[in-house]
Design a protein around this motif. Structure first.
Motif, PDB file in Angstrom:
ATOM      1  N   TYR A 205       0.829  -1.203   0.000  1.00  0.00           N
ATOM      2  CA  TYR A 205       0.000   0.000   0.000  1.00  0.00           C
ATOM      3  C   TYR A 205       0.868   1.261   0.000  1.00  0.00           C
ATOM      4  O   TYR A 205       0.594   2.228  -0.708  1.00  0.00           O
ATOM      5  CB  TYR A 205      -0.911   0.018   1.230  1.00  0.00           C
ATOM      6  CG  TYR A 205      -2.017  -0.998   1.222  1.00  0.00           C
ATOM      7  CD1 TYR A 205      -3.194  -0.765   0.514  1.00  0.00           C
ATOM      8  CD2 TYR A 205      -1.912  -2.186   1.931  1.00  0.00           C
ATOM      9  CE1 TYR A 205      -4.229  -1.687   0.524  1.00  0.00           C
ATOM     10  CE2 TYR A 205      -2.949  -3.113   1.950  1.00  0.00           C
ATOM     11  CZ  TYR A 205      -4.099  -2.860   1.240  1.00  0.00           C
ATOM     12  OH  TYR A 205      -5.123  -3.772   1.243  1.00  0.00           O
TER      13      TYR A 205
ATOM     14  N   LYS B 286       2.671   1.944  -3.411  1.00  0.00           N
ATOM     15  CA  LYS B 286       1.749   2.411  -4.449  1.00  0.00           C
ATOM     16  C   LYS B 286       1.078   3.736  -4.101  1.00  0.00           C
ATOM     17  O   LYS B 286       0.549   4.422  -4.976  1.00  0.00           O
ATOM     18  CB  LYS B 286       0.635   1.367  -4.677  1.00  0.00           C
ATOM     19  CG  LYS B 286       1.044   0.182  -5.508  1.00  0.00           C
ATOM     20  CD  LYS B 286      -0.094  -0.823  -5.614  1.00  0.00           C
ATOM     21  CE  LYS B 286      -1.350  -0.250  -6.245  1.00  0.00           C
ATOM     22  NZ  LYS B 286      -1.240   0.010  -7.685  1.00  0.00           N
TER      23      LYS B 286
ATOM     24  N   ARG C 154      -1.558   3.541  -2.134  1.00  0.00           N
ATOM     25  CA  ARG C 154      -2.882   2.958  -2.331  1.00  0.00           C
ATOM     26  C   ARG C 154      -3.721   3.081  -1.056  1.00  0.00           C
ATOM     27  O   ARG C 154      -3.218   2.816   0.046  1.00  0.00           O
ATOM     28  CB  ARG C 154      -2.716   1.477  -2.693  1.00  0.00           C
ATOM     29  CG  ARG C 154      -4.007   0.681  -2.956  1.00  0.00           C
ATOM     30  CD  ARG C 154      -3.636  -0.783  -3.162  1.00  0.00           C
ATOM     31  NE  ARG C 154      -4.782  -1.647  -3.400  1.00  0.00           N
ATOM     32  CZ  ARG C 154      -5.217  -2.005  -4.608  1.00  0.00           C
ATOM     33  NH1 ARG C 154      -4.620  -1.521  -5.676  1.00  0.00           N
ATOM     34  NH2 ARG C 154      -6.246  -2.815  -4.748  1.00  0.00           N
TER      35      ARG C 154
ATOM     36  N   SER D 124      -0.628   4.430  -7.424  1.00  0.00           N
ATOM     37  CA  SER D 124      -2.080   4.342  -7.357  1.00  0.00           C
ATOM     38  C   SER D 124      -2.748   5.456  -8.149  1.00  0.00           C
ATOM     39  O   SER D 124      -2.371   6.628  -8.053  1.00  0.00           O
ATOM     40  CB  SER D 124      -2.535   4.415  -5.897  1.00  0.00           C
ATOM     41  OG  SER D 124      -3.916   4.141  -5.792  1.00  0.00           O
TER      42      SER D 124
END
Length: 341
Positions: A48, A51, A53, A142
């Motif tokens: 996460y 990215k 994200r 992302s």
């Protein structure tokens, strides 16, 4: 951090990094994924972070066989039938999970998880060598276009992850179809290469009306809640029934900078024979919807390398079968914006 590029003959080195808790990008037939072992919370959370994200966006669990799924989910007759028909391949299956079998950071805190067996011998060998499933969202920053080559991954994540397993360009180019078997009737949450007409003969009626995720709701599958696939420039979709050449010429009158054009070969040929074609920067989607699906993300990324382009006119298609998946990604890249005369 140095990001090492591995060739398929170096899979054992990539697997060793994964077992150590490092992040390694891997190829599939759709797009490149960003891999971490499924049982290491720190590694999953690092996905996460790498990215950028949102943490409520669940991850897909990549396996090397259907048998690997049943360590985490109860056996399901429909799932077994779909696995037999389409695995390995571009189909992700959402199933209820066994209590406590997967980390909440993998599932977004849900009691369901998404499973896929990619049609990539290199990645299947990587999972076998690692000895455990690998979580894998697309290996990009992302919100940006998904990566279809190792070079795309390096552009976004070089210096942020330990390695990239390079097995050349992907073949399908759009992420896998996501089918939710935790509901009745089963529902397609993300369209892809495999469509409802392919699935229905095996499992019966399939719901295709996409669910719109509320602000406070956790999505069951990637790509449902947040803006995705967007280049820096504004994308405007030219509907199939509109005159593409006229749209380009009209848009050229609005700006004093080059215009990006993402279109099929026939459309580009017509542009090249018209005036002012030197003011446009083009990327070909090829001859048909199959090549367009393969090339869409690469085309969107191409324009990010040309910051002078602030607007991209992109060719729309009929929303059926593979065209439905293509338009799903293109709408997200455009933020739902269509060209208006």
């Amino acid at each position: 951090m140095e990001t090492k590029i591995f060739k398929p003959q170096e899979i054992s080195q990539a697997a060793a990094l994964l077992r150590q808790g490092e992040l390694v990008s891997f190829p599939t037939e759709t797009v490149y994924g960003l891999g971490a072992v499924v049982n290491n919370e720190a590694s999953v959370k690092a996905v996460y972070q790498a990215k950028g994200r949102p943490s409520d966006n669940p991850l897909i669990v990549h396996v090397d066989s259907p048998d690997m799924v049943w360590h985490y989910a109860a056996k399901n007759a429909d799932a077994l039938a779909l696995m037999k028909a389409f695995w390995p391949g571009p189909l992700t299956i959402i199933l209820p999970i066994l209590p406590g079998s997967l980390l909440p950071c993998v599932t977004g805190g849900l009691q369901t998880a998404a499973f896929r067996m990619p049609n990539s011998p290199a990645t299947l060998a990587l999972i076998r060598e690692t000895g455990i499933p690998i979580v894998g969202p697309s290996a990009n920053t992302s919100g940006k276009p998904s990566p279809t080559t190792a070079q795309h991954v390096y552009h976004d994540l070089g210096g942020k992850i330990a390695g990239i397993l390079d097995d050349g360009p992907t073949k399908v180019g759009l992420e896998s179809t996501v089918i939710d078997l935790s509901v009745k009737p089963a529902a397609i949450l993300r369209p892809g290469y495999i469509n409802a007409d392919d699935l229905a003969p095996i499992i019966g009626a399939v719901e295709t009306e996409q669910h719109h995720v509320k602000a406070n709701e956790v999505p069951k599958a990637p790509g449902m809640k947040y803006k995705h696939y967007a280049p820096s420039a504004q994308v405007l979709i030219v509907r199939q029934q509109q005159d593409f050449t006229a749209a380009v010429q009209n848009e050229l009158t609005k700006a004093d900078r080059p215009l990006g054009v993402l279109a099929f070969d026939q459309q580009l040929a017509q542009l090249n024979s018209s005036a002012n074609s030197h003011q446009i920067l083009t990327y070909s989607l090829g001859e048909n919807i199959t090549t367009a699906a393969q090339d869409l993300f690469a085309g969107l990324r191409f324009f990010d390398d040309h910051p002078q382009v602030k607007v991209i006119l992109a060719a729309g298609v009929t929303e059926e079968k593979l065209g439905l998946a293509y338009m799903n990604r293109l709408r997200k890249a455009a933020g739902g914006q269509f060209y208006q005369k």
